[in-house]
Design an enzyme around this catalytic site. Structure first.
Site, PDB file in Angstrom:
ATOM      1  N   GLY A 134       0.800  -1.198  -0.078  1.00 17.09           N
ATOM      2  CA  GLY A 134       0.078  -0.062   0.095  1.00 17.09           C
ATOM      3  C   GLY A 134       0.809   1.411  -0.102  1.00 17.09           C
ATOM      4  O   GLY A 134       1.866   1.150   0.848  1.00 17.09           O
ATOM      5  N   LYS A 135       0.610   2.167  -0.922  1.00 12.95           N
ATOM      6  CA  LYS A 135       1.610   3.289  -1.144  1.00 12.95           C
ATOM      7  C   LYS A 135       1.826   4.091   0.120  1.00 12.95           C
ATOM      8  O   LYS A 135       2.907   4.560   0.392  1.00 12.95           O
ATOM      9  CB  LYS A 135       1.117   4.069  -2.366  1.00 12.95           C
ATOM     10  CG  LYS A 135       1.199   3.420  -3.638  1.00 12.95           C
ATOM     11  CD  LYS A 135       0.970   4.436  -4.858  1.00 12.95           C
ATOM     12  CE  LYS A 135       0.746   3.458  -6.225  1.00 12.95           C
ATOM     13  NZ  LYS A 135       1.787   2.889  -6.421  1.00 12.95           N
ATOM     14  N   GLY A 136       0.343   4.261   0.847  1.00 19.71           N
ATOM     15  CA  GLY A 136       0.582   5.159   2.243  1.00 19.71           C
ATOM     16  C   GLY A 136       1.334   4.392   3.116  1.00 19.71           C
ATOM     17  O   GLY A 136       2.128   5.075   3.748  1.00 19.71           O
ATOM     18  N   ALA A 137       1.198   3.205   3.395  1.00 14.55           N
ATOM     19  CA  ALA A 137       1.922   2.241   4.539  1.00 14.55           C
ATOM     20  C   ALA A 137       3.462   2.507   4.051  1.00 14.55           C
ATOM     21  O   ALA A 137       4.276   2.431   5.209  1.00 14.55           O
ATOM     22  CB  ALA A 137       1.180   1.120   4.468  1.00 14.55           C
ATOM     23  N   ASN A 189      16.833   8.726  -5.054  1.00 19.84           N
ATOM     24  CA  ASN A 189      17.067   7.873  -5.918  1.00 19.84           C
ATOM     25  C   ASN A 189      17.955   6.569  -5.103  1.00 19.84           C
ATOM     26  O   ASN A 189      17.908   5.500  -5.403  1.00 19.84           O
ATOM     27  CB  ASN A 189      17.926   8.487  -7.037  1.00 19.84           C
ATOM     28  CG  ASN A 189      17.104   8.597  -8.328  1.00 19.84           C
ATOM     29  OD1 ASN A 189      16.087   9.270  -8.025  1.00 19.84           O
ATOM     30  ND2 ASN A 189      17.629   8.157  -9.360  1.00 19.84           N
ATOM     31  N   GLY A 214       8.604   3.745  -6.358  1.00 17.38           N
ATOM     32  CA  GLY A 214       8.354   5.182  -6.313  1.00 17.38           C
ATOM     33  C   GLY A 214       8.047   5.650  -4.861  1.00 17.38           C
ATOM     34  O   GLY A 214       8.468   6.811  -4.402  1.00 17.38           O
ATOM     35  N   ASP A 215       7.529   4.723  -3.977  1.00 16.56           N
ATOM     36  CA  ASP A 215       7.337   5.152  -2.572  1.00 16.56           C
ATOM     37  C   ASP A 215       8.560   5.366  -1.993  1.00 16.56           C
ATOM     38  O   ASP A 215       8.747   6.281  -1.198  1.00 16.56           O
ATOM     39  CB  ASP A 215       6.584   3.983  -1.785  1.00 16.56           C
ATOM     40  CG  ASP A 215       5.065   3.961  -2.337  1.00 16.56           C
ATOM     41  OD1 ASP A 215       4.408   4.764  -2.791  1.00 16.56           O
ATOM     42  OD2 ASP A 215       4.769   2.505  -2.746  1.00 16.56           O
TER      43      ASP A 215
END
Length: 299
Positions: free
Chosen positions: A45-48, A272, A247-248
């Site tokens: 999950g992107k938020g987590a 990066n 990305g996260d």
């Protein structure tokens, strides 16, 4: 990159999930059945991911999200607590299951189907309940795996309290001009710009948002416009067993560097570098690095 002695305080508003990864020889075509070589389960999950990423990099982190009242939801909450993330404002949904993502992995590429479930039930009132902490933090991060009205509400809270807002615009969706204008930084995937912004070339879009829009691709490269020229930073891994969560990881690294007052070039470089480390282990959170893994100077 420099770090300051004061610990950054960050709110992450976003999704959490359990990622179910099937490792296959190739991605199945329509009406085709393939056999998986291995089945793996990871936290995601992107938020987590960003909550764990920024916490491991030294921030004091609040996570605002929604999980189901089920074993997966309890596992996610325990994991976040173990990662020193404050989960006091996580909504526990009695009607929807915890979010899941089904990933078919083959030849270094992933085909992903996300089932938002409880993530879709995150509501503006959940953000309102956490309003008291918005005035206390340095930065708010959000992504687009939650309802857009929640993102709008987060923006309004940031505007009300004069707080910096970072957006990882994925999965891509149209974002209001007001949010784009207000955001401190926006991170987007190169193949999704036309969904987020008006139909323009990548260069035209970047020039509209100098030192604000950072465009990523899956080779761990980042391009942005600094107001006078296009800047490009690439950090290729020798091997890339994992592309999930890169990305996260970049967003987490960039956010931490920004909170410590670094120039944009150094923020991109650190993002990066963090993304490179996460690519070396399976799962979105497994390879997220700790601040002590970097040789940084304190000022």
């Amino acid at each position: 990159m420099k770090i300051i002695s004061e610990q950054p305080k960050i709110i992450v508003v976003g999704s959490s999930s359990i990622d179910l990864v099937l490792n296959t020889n190739h991605h199945p075509a329509p009406n085709e059945t393939v056999m998986a070589k291995k089945y793996e389960t990871f936290f995601g999950g992107k938020g987590a991911n960003q909550a764990v990423g920024t916490a491991r990099l030294g921030a004091s982190v609040y996570f605002i999200g929604s999980v189901g009242m089920d074993p997966y939801g309890q596992q996610i909450l325990r994991n976040l607590v173990d990662e020193n993330v404050n989960v006091g404002f996580v909504h526990e949904d009695t009607e929807n299951a915890t979010g899941t993502a089904y990933v078919t992995a083959a030849f270094g590429k992933n085909a992903i189907v996300v089932v938002p479930s409880a993530n879709s039930s995150l509501a503006t009132q959940n953000i309102d309940m956490a309003e008291k902490i918005f005035s206390t933090v340095d930065l708010v991060l959000t992504q687009l795996e939650i309802p857009m009205e929640v993102v709008e509400n987060v923006y309004q809270k940031c505007k009300k309290y004069g707080k910096k807002l970072g957006i990882y615009a994925s999965p891509a969706a149209k974002i209001s001009p007001e949010i784009l204008e207000y955001a401190t930084f926006i991170i987007a995937k190169s193949n999704e710009l036309s969904i987020i912004f008006d139909e323009e070339s990548r260069e035209q879009t970047l020039r509209k948002y100098p030192n604000k829009l950072f465009v990523r691709d899956d080779t761990n490269s980042t391009i942005y416009y600094n107001g006078s020229e296009m800047k490009y930073y690439r950090n290729d891994p020798e091997e890339m067993p994992n592309k999930m969560g890169m990305g996260d990881a970049f967003t987490s690294g960039f956010a931490i560097a920004y909170c410590h007052g670094n120039i944009i070039d150094d923020c991109v470089k650190f993002g990066n570098d963090v993304s490179l480390k996460v690519s070396k282990k399976r799962g979105s959170q497994s390879g997220l690095p700790y601040l002590k893994e970097f040789n940084l100077s304190e000022k």
